[in-house]
Design an enzyme around this catalytic site. Structure first.
Site, PDB file in Angstrom:
ATOM      1  CE  LYS A  92      36.790   5.804  20.414  1.00  0.00           C
ATOM      2  NZ  LYS A  92      38.011   6.628  20.750  1.00  0.00           N
ATOM      3  CB  CYS A  94      41.133   3.890  17.446  1.00  0.00           C
ATOM      4  SG  CYS A  94      41.144   3.533  19.237  1.00  0.00           S
TER       5      CYS A  94
END
Length: 411
Positions: free
Chosen positions: A212, A266
């Site tokens: 991720k 993010c």
């Protein structure tokens, strides 16, 4: 495995933000009964009225139906369930010397909250973007709290969704599932296969956690390259977007588009989760972050230069419309937004600013203005975010385009 004819497990989702709430909504569409937990009573009350507190296309309709049919309710405290999904924020600790340090306190607090109600066989899934090793820390925290850890399954499955298209991507995107054990990975894979159409790829938790972070760090490095090109191109008398358009015709080149910076929770955050763990082995990631963090200041300098040019010609300072405050187009999310930083910095410098964000009704410190009124009142237009409202406008005033929505965008 979860089969269609079986009784579906009850799911408890901790954190009802941009990931937790859409996930809950999707699960109810696939027959699950879901309890959503959030520490903010206002969010809980809003959801239990069948309303939502974030901007995401079609989410309001799905949540309204889920609440009306009693498949979904919200609470400030968790209750027993078969599957627990943790979707809470993972910010930074307050700034100190050195690299930014990830803060997993919310994740561990969520684990502590469910510790007293966990039962043997429960599946605990962490979806929050987290440093490598966090899933193991969740298990350790639960063990210290007296939970039957050896009889629980732990997995990590990060989201891969694009705000503005979350409901579609939650179902259609491939997912990576990491298990603390092979049995946990299989259990989590079975759960996601019950509502996802994309591939569900299994691995161990540390690989899934780094995967991720790697996905977002890759985009950050690419954006840093695009942003650096955008800052050097004016010195060479070149339109950077034309350069990128032509370069991307090369079969093995795919340069992203520059913007006024990189924001959100993010891409602007996750590279630090890697770099802080291995600071001596991540110079490229750290440099990319520095380039992208500098871009808003560079934008401010360009706007100030344009304002000074206007003042020289007209003998007064211009009224500046800052068009877009969110971190990306067509959302209301201000987390880490470079556009918001730019607008606030220009105001701090003493410029008269008309802040525009069509996806928000209000802001605590900025007096938002409808975009059509701002276009009329402003002397200088500064396009910071490519919201749909700003496309195709007939512009008759001086403007700067940092998001590529006009035909002559150069930054």
């Amino acid at each position: 495995m979860i089969h269609p004819d079986q009784h579906l497990p009850r799911v408890c989702i901790l954190g009802l933000g941009y990931i937790g709430l859409p996930t809950a909504a999707i699960l109810t569409q696939h027959g699950y009964s879901v309890l959503g937990v959030d520490i903010n009573p206002s969010i809980v009350d809003t959801i239990n009225q069948g309303l939502i507190h974030i901007v995401e296309p079609d989410l309001d309709q799905v949540v309204a139906i889920a609440v009306q049919t009693q498949k979904f309710q919200a609470s400030t405290t968790p209750t027993t369930a078969d599957i627990f999904i943790i979707c809470v924020p993972t910010p930074f600790h307050p700034a100190t010397e050195g690299l930014p340090q990830p803060n997993i306190d919310y994740v561990l607090a969520a684990a502590e909250a469910i510790a007293p109600i966990l039962q043997p066989g429960n599946l605990i899934i962490l979806e929050s973007t987290s440093p490598v090793g966090t899933t193991e820390q969740v298990a350790q925290t639960l063990a210290m709290a007296g939970a039957p850890v050896k009889q629980l399954h732990f997995a990590y499955c990060p989201e891969r969704v694009l705000p503005g298209n979350i409901l579609h991507e939650l179902i259609h995107n491939d997912r990576v599932v990491g298990g603390l054990t092979a049995e946990a990975a299989t259990a989590a894979q079975s759960f996601y296969q019950s509502f996802c159409q994309g591939q569900i790829l299994t691995t161990d938790v540390r690989t899934a956690e780094l995967c991720k972070l790697t996905e977002n760090a890759f985009r950050d490095v690419n954006l840093a390259f695009a942003n650096e090109l955008s800052m050097l191109s004016p010195n060479l008398g070149v339109n950077v977007r034309e350069v990128i358009r032509l370069a991307n015709h090369h079969p093995r080149v795919n340069i992203l588009q520059p913007g006024c910076g990189v924001g959100g929770h993010c891409i602007a955050v996750d590279p630090w989760f890697i770099a802080s763990a291995v600071p001596d082995h991540s110079p490229l990631l750290q440099t990319a972050r520095q380039v992208n963090n500098h871009k808003p200041q560079w934008v401010v300098e360009q706007v100030v230069a344009a304002a000074n040019e206007f003042a020289t010609i007209h003998q007064r300072q211009p009224i500046i419309a800052c068009l877009g405050l969110a971190f990306k187009p067509n959302v209301d999310d201000l987390r880490g937004s470079p556009a918001l930083e730019i607008t606030q910095n220009l105001q701090t410098l003493g410029h008269t600013i008309l802040p525009v964000e069509p996806n928000l009704k209000s802001h605590p410190t900025l007096n938002l203005m409808p975009w059509s009124l701002a276009l009329d009142k402003a002397d200088l237009l500064v396009f910071l975010v490519g919201h749909r409202e700003f496309h195709g406008l007939s512009i008759q005033k001086p403007y700067l385009d940092f998001c590529g929505i006009t035909s002559h965008a150069a930054h």
